[in-house]
Design an enzyme around this catalytic site. Sequence first.
Site, PDB file in Angstrom:
ATOM      1  N   ARG A 223      -0.734  14.964  13.203  1.00  0.00           N
ATOM      2  CA  ARG A 223       0.603  14.553  11.864  1.00  0.00           C
ATOM      3  C   ARG A 223       0.735  15.934  11.238  1.00  0.00           C
ATOM      4  NH1 ARG A 223      -2.264   9.329   9.709  1.00  0.00           N
ATOM      5  NH2 ARG A 223      -0.015   9.522   8.382  1.00  0.00           N
ATOM      6  N   PRO A 224       1.964  16.530  12.228  1.00  0.00           N
ATOM      7  CA  PRO A 224       2.637  17.946  11.136  1.00  0.00           C
ATOM      8  C   PRO A 224       3.422  18.002   9.701  1.00  0.00           C
ATOM      9  CG  PRO A 224       4.103  16.700  12.960  1.00  0.00           C
ATOM     10  CD  PRO A 224       2.997  15.931  12.799  1.00  0.00           C
ATOM     11  N   ILE A 225       3.481  18.797   9.670  1.00  0.00           N
ATOM     12  CA  ILE A 225       4.129  18.524   7.324  1.00  0.00           C
ATOM     13  C   ILE A 225       5.453  19.772   7.620  1.00  0.00           C
ATOM     14  CG2 ILE A 225       1.999  17.633   6.519  1.00  0.00           C
ATOM     15  CD1 ILE A 225       1.380  21.085   5.662  1.00  0.00           C
ATOM     16  N   ASP A 226       5.807  19.720   8.449  1.00  0.00           N
ATOM     17  CA  ASP A 226       6.790  20.672   8.796  1.00  0.00           C
ATOM     18  C   ASP A 226       8.339  20.016   7.738  1.00  0.00           C
ATOM     19  OD1 ASP A 226       7.051  18.746  10.883  1.00  0.00           O
ATOM     20  OD2 ASP A 226       8.573  20.040  11.101  1.00  0.00           O
ATOM     21  N   GLN A 227       8.432  18.583   7.822  1.00  0.00           N
ATOM     22  CA  GLN A 227       9.385  18.370   7.229  1.00  0.00           C
ATOM     23  C   GLN A 227       9.302  18.567   5.739  1.00  0.00           C
ATOM     24  OE1 GLN A 227      12.440  17.745   8.841  1.00  0.00           O
ATOM     25  NE2 GLN A 227      11.029  18.273  10.600  1.00  0.00           N
TER      26      GLN A 227
ATOM     27  N   LYS B  10       0.751  -1.341  -0.308  1.00  0.00           N
ATOM     28  CA  LYS B  10      -0.031  -0.015   0.204  1.00  0.00           C
ATOM     29  C   LYS B  10       0.729   1.123  -0.132  1.00  0.00           C
ATOM     30  CE  LYS B  10      -2.079   1.854   4.248  1.00  0.00           C
ATOM     31  NZ  LYS B  10      -1.813   3.149   4.670  1.00  0.00           N
ATOM     32  N   ASN B  11       2.012   1.689   0.633  1.00  0.00           N
ATOM     33  CA  ASN B  11       2.303   2.642   1.382  1.00  0.00           C
ATOM     34  C   ASN B  11       3.611   2.826  -0.544  1.00  0.00           C
ATOM     35  OD1 ASN B  11       0.478   3.329   3.502  1.00  0.00           O
ATOM     36  ND2 ASN B  11       2.042   2.875   5.030  1.00  0.00           N
TER      37      ASN B  11
ATOM     38  N   CYS C 146      -5.395   8.302   8.745  1.00  0.00           N
ATOM     39  CA  CYS C 146      -5.801   8.055  10.208  1.00  0.00           C
ATOM     40  C   CYS C 146      -5.527   9.083  11.679  1.00  0.00           C
ATOM     41  CB  CYS C 146      -5.003   6.499  10.581  1.00  0.00           C
ATOM     42  SG  CYS C 146      -5.297   5.028   9.094  1.00  0.00           S
TER      43      CYS C 146
ATOM     44  N   ASP D  83       3.403   0.413  12.510  1.00  0.00           N
ATOM     45  CA  ASP D  83       1.895  -0.006  11.945  1.00  0.00           C
ATOM     46  C   ASP D  83       2.021  -1.489  12.344  1.00  0.00           C
ATOM     47  OD1 ASP D  83       1.489   2.251  10.782  1.00  0.00           O
ATOM     48  OD2 ASP D  83       3.021   2.017   8.587  1.00  0.00           O
TER      49      ASP D  83
ATOM     50  N   ARG E 198      -4.166  10.014   3.807  1.00  0.00           N
ATOM     51  CA  ARG E 198      -2.646  10.903   3.948  1.00  0.00           C
ATOM     52  C   ARG E 198      -1.768  10.593   2.659  1.00  0.00           C
ATOM     53  NH1 ARG E 198      -2.756  13.852   7.891  1.00  0.00           N
ATOM     54  NH2 ARG E 198      -0.358  15.086   8.376  1.00  0.00           N
TER      55      ARG E 198
ATOM     56  N   ARG F 102      -9.085   0.142   3.736  1.00  0.00           N
ATOM     57  CA  ARG F 102      -8.266   1.422   3.042  1.00  0.00           C
ATOM     58  C   ARG F 102      -7.024   0.623   2.413  1.00  0.00           C
ATOM     59  NH1 ARG F 102      -6.924   5.614   7.125  1.00  0.00           N
ATOM     60  NH2 ARG F 102      -4.978   5.685   5.145  1.00  0.00           N
TER      61      ARG F 102
END
Length: 427
Positions: free
Chosen positions: A122-126, A22-23, A117, A305, A93, A397
């Site tokens: 769940r930050p996105i700074d990076q 999946k990922n 999930c 996971d 996501r 999912r």
Amino acid sequence: MEKYLIRGGKRLTGEVTISGAKNAAVAILPATVLSGDICVIENVPNISDVYTILKILEHLGASVRFLNKTTVEIDARHLNTTFIPHELTCNMRASYYFWGAILGKYGHARVSMPGGCDFGVRPIDQHKRGFEAIGATVEIVDGMLDVSAEKLIGNNVFFDKVSVGATMNVMLASVMATGVTVLENAAKEPHIVDLANFLNSMGANIMGAGTDVIKIHGVKELHGTNYAIIPDQIEAGTYMVAAAATCGDVLIKNVIPKHMESISAKLEMMGVKIEEFDEALRVSAERPFSKVDIKTMPYPGFPTDMHPQMAVIACLAEGTSTVTEGVWDNRYRYVSELQKMGADIKVDGKMAVIEGIEEFKAAPVKATDLRAGAAMVIAALCCDGETEIEDIYHIERGYEDIEIKLCSLGADIKKIDVPEISGAVAM
Ligand code: EPU
């Protein structure tokens, strides 16, 4: 509303074949945008997250055609927008991979913020700092991420935090930038390597994926390709735990045993027998299970996971086990559901302290997220009586045909459709 009804207490036996990862799929499929050409992707898992990504590709103007159940052809020659609305991104996501892919191809993207999930913040700074380092401006306005660059120019990017998503996204954005981009403190998961291999098969020049330094020499253009996605490490791990927890004997096919090492090691410490073949693992077990201590970490550490699934088998072990979450702030929503089935788990900060019990008891429970849902399925398979699991859309999912695969191993699991109760009177 669909539910699973599971009558447990049966040993799982036989063979099961693992689907594509999946990922990896949810990054590789968006990456086809970069080709501006026709790509044929094999070993694509039939899961709802993949359908969502394919819907987004169609919205962008791509033609999407399944050549068979697991092979999809994407024609990205005639894309006509760089905008993706909320209703297409809110359930997952991985829609965030379109930020990097569209930016990398067109120099600008306007994509609604992602769902997915709930593990706390769940930050996105990076992701943002990576895009900015290669010359993009990033703004979040009205729930949309606006990212644009006059010209993308390679640079050094040091991630403060090891992030799968940020590593993949900056790889996507920089693959056609001018010059060299170096990603330091990059994530090393198998799906990072798979994405890099896929991009290289389209003509990219990426080296070092799978280590913590990835070097990307920008290329002028990419072309179409034919590529097969790797097997899913977490789906394989989930069947390993299900086989072991039910004291079964299962040959798990289409796996890369190297990717499974951290999971195999912990199961072996619990007394589970694992035989390794070239592309398969045979898992067999008998109780008692020994207690275990696990800390989740980025690859090659124990995968977050697999945390809820391992907590289930730890419940059936003798003595006190612990699972410490080292990646997410809050991955414990499965605990209250397992407690309904008789689990003795206390959460202390980032650690779940698990006292062994004799057996689970059937109860109506919910899948609170994808892997928590897988954990409930495993617990249900282990106990006598009928367990009802709600909110199984989370499970669908990420797990292809889970009820069919489990039935083929001897499980008694049915999917039922229960009409929603409407017109309830507020009290
Ligand atoms: N983080 C930041 N800033 C960022 C990005 C991440 O601080 O900009 C933090 C997160 O808060 C977290 C850690 O870094 O504490 C790791 O997050 P990462 O970015 O690696 O996670 P992700 O890319 O959002 C992917 C998988 C998850 C999996 C994690 C960790 C996909 C689509 N999702 O998420 O998979 O848990 O990596 O391995 O690849 C699942 O499949 O069930 C699932 C949730």
